[in-house]
Write an enzyme that holds these catalytic residues in place. Structure first.
Site, PDB file in Angstrom:
ATOM      1  N   CYS A 283       0.754  -1.194   0.134  1.00  0.00           N
ATOM      2  CA  CYS A 283       0.022  -0.048  -0.253  1.00  0.00           C
ATOM      3  C   CYS A 283       0.954   1.178   0.058  1.00  0.00           C
ATOM      4  CB  CYS A 283      -0.840   0.109   1.238  1.00  0.00           C
ATOM      5  SG  CYS A 283      -2.047   1.411   1.493  1.00  0.00           S
TER       6      CYS A 283
ATOM      7  N   CYS B  89      -0.258   4.186   2.163  1.00  0.00           N
ATOM      8  CA  CYS B  89      -0.384   3.825   3.746  1.00  0.00           C
ATOM      9  C   CYS B  89       1.209   4.264   4.016  1.00  0.00           C
ATOM     10  CB  CYS B  89      -0.787   2.380   4.139  1.00  0.00           C
ATOM     11  SG  CYS B  89      -2.033   2.038   3.376  1.00  0.00           S
ATOM     12  N   ASP B  90       2.075   3.625   3.211  1.00  0.00           N
ATOM     13  CA  ASP B  90       3.571   3.599   3.639  1.00  0.00           C
ATOM     14  C   ASP B  90       4.471   4.566   3.085  1.00  0.00           C
ATOM     15  OD1 ASP B  90       2.713   1.369   5.447  1.00  0.00           O
ATOM     16  OD2 ASP B  90       3.089  -0.174   3.898  1.00  0.00           O
TER      17      ASP B  90
END
Ligand code: NAP
Length: 307
Positions: A137, A140-141
Site C-alpha cells: 500500500c 499507507c507506507d
C-alpha cells in the site's frame, strides 16, 4: 440490539458495494445490519491517494470518498457492527451467520461484499521483508520512503497510480513490469514517462527481494539488481471468498458467479462488488452492484413472505 433479531438484510463488508447496498436497502425500508472487520472501514478505496474516475467528483482522495459514502449511510440509520464472519448456515428459509467471538446473526438475506485482498508476488524475500521494506500500500507506507529509492512491481492501474504517488515523495522510483504492454491506463503511463525520477523497466521479472535488516535491492530474473529501500507490490487482487466454498458457486479464480443482479447459486445469498464475476472492477461498478443486490434482496424477501 436484540440478539435474537431476524434482520432483513445482513451486509458483509462496508466498501463502496456494501455501503451502496445498505443505502438502497434502507431506502426500501428494510432492517439493515452491516458487518465489517475493520472499525469504520470503507475497503480498498482508502488505499487510493487519488480517485479521478468517479463521476462528478474529480480528483478526490480515496479516504475522503469512503468517508462520504459512510456518512451518507449512517445518516439513513443503517446499523454497523465490527466483526469477522466465520461461516454461514441455512436456518429454514433464512440464514444464520457465524461471527468470531460473538453470537450468530439471523437474517433473511445476505449481501456479500467482502471485496478482494492483495495478491502476493511469490518471490524469495517477500514474506521475510514484509513490513521491513516490502509493502502492498503506497498511500499507507509511502511517507516512510521520502527521499529514498523504491520499486513498484506490476503493470495495472494500482501499480501505475502507486508509482505516480511515490514519484512525488521518493528520490527515484523504478516501475517494474513483466511484459512490454501495460494493463493500466495509457494516460497514467504517459504521465510516468514524463517524470524525471521514474524509470520504467518492462519485460522485467522479479526473482528475489534482498536485504539485511530492511530491503536493499530487488533482483530480476535477467540478472539485474535494482538498489532500492522499498518494494511496493501491486500485482492484483484476490477475491475474499474462502468462506464461500460449498456455500455458493465460485468460478475457477474464486469469484462468486453472479451477474449484475447479485443473484448467486444460493437463494437469499447475494454478491456485490469486486467479489463477483465481472469485467470491470471499479468504485462505480461496485456502487452499482450494491444498489442492484439490495433491490434483488428486497424482491426476494417480498416473494418469500407471500409464499
Ligand atoms: P490488475 O489490473 O490485475 O494488474 C495486476 C498487474 O500485476 C498486471 O500488470 C500483471 O501483469 C501483474 N502481475 C500479476 N502477477 C504478477 C507476478 N507474479 N509477477 C509480476 N507481475 C505480476 O490489478 P490492479 O492494478 O490491482 O487493478 C485491479 C482492478 O482495480 C483493475 O480493474 C483496475 O483497473 C482497478 N483499479 C482502478 C484504479 C483507478 O481507476 N483509479 C486504481 C487502481 C485499480 P500482466 O499485465 O502481465 O498480467
Amino acid at each position: 440490539m436484540n440478539e435474537d433479531q431476524l434482520w432483513d438484510v445482513l451486509i458483509i463488508g462496508s466498501g463502496p458495494a456494501g455501503l451502496s447496498a445498505a443505502l438502497y436497502a434502507k431506502r426500501a425500508n428494510l432492517d439493515v445490519l452491516v458487518i465489517e472487520k475493520e472499525y469504520r472501514g470503507t475497503g480498498q478505496i482508502t488505499e487510493s491517494d487519488l480517485v479521478d474516475n468517479y463521476l462528478g467528483l474529480p480528483n478526490i482522495n480515496g479516504y475522503d470518498l469512503g468517508e462520504a459514502f459512510l456518512g451518507h449511510v449512517e445518516q439513513l440509520g443503517a446499523e454497523f457492527r465490527e466483526g469477522t464472519v466465520e461461516g454461514f448456515e441455512k436456518e429454514g428459509k433464512w440464514w444464520k451467520v457465524h461471527v468470531a467471538n460473538s453470537q450468530a446473526i439471523r437474517t433473511k438475506t445476505v449481501i456479500y461484499c467482502a471485496g478482494a485482498s492483495h495478491r502476493r508476488l511469490g518471490v524469495d524475500g517477500e514474506a521475510e521483508f514484509a513490513g521491513k521494506g516490502v509493502s502492498y500500500c503506497a498511500v499507507c507506507d509511502g511517507a516512510f520512503y521520502r527521499g529514498k529509492d523504491t520499486a513498484v512491481i506490476g503493470g495495472g492501474d494500482t501499480a501505475l497510480g502507486d508509482a505516480l504517488y511515490l514519484s512525488d515523495l521518493c528520490e527515484r522510483v523504478y516501475l517494474i513490469h513483466r511484459r512490454e504492454e501495460f494493463r493500466g491506463s495509457a494516460s497514467t503511463v504517459q504521465q510516468l514517462q514524463e517524470k524525471e525520477n521514474v524509470e520504467i523497466l518492462t519485460s522485467a521479472v522479479p526473482k528475489k527481494i534482498v536485504g539485511e535488516q530492511t530491503v536493499t535491492a530487488l533482483e530480476l530474473k535477467d540478472g539485474r539488481s535494482i538498489p532500492v529501500n522499498g518494494a511496493f507490490v501491486a500485482v492484483g487482487m484476490q477475491p475474499q471468498t474462502g468462506l464461500l466454498q460449498g456455500i455458493v458457486k465460485l468460478d475457477d479464480a474464486g469469484y462468486v458467479v453472479a451477474d449484475e443482479t447479485g443473484v448467486t447459486s444460493e437463494p437469499g445469498f447475494f454478491a456485490a462488488g469486486d467479489v463477483r464475476t465481472k469485467a470491470l472492477r471499479q468504485v462505480v461498478t461496485a456502487v452499482s452492484d450494491g444498489a442492484n443486490a439490495a433491490v434483488s434482496a428486497a424482491e426476494y424477501i417480498k416473494q418469500m413472505q407471500v409464499s
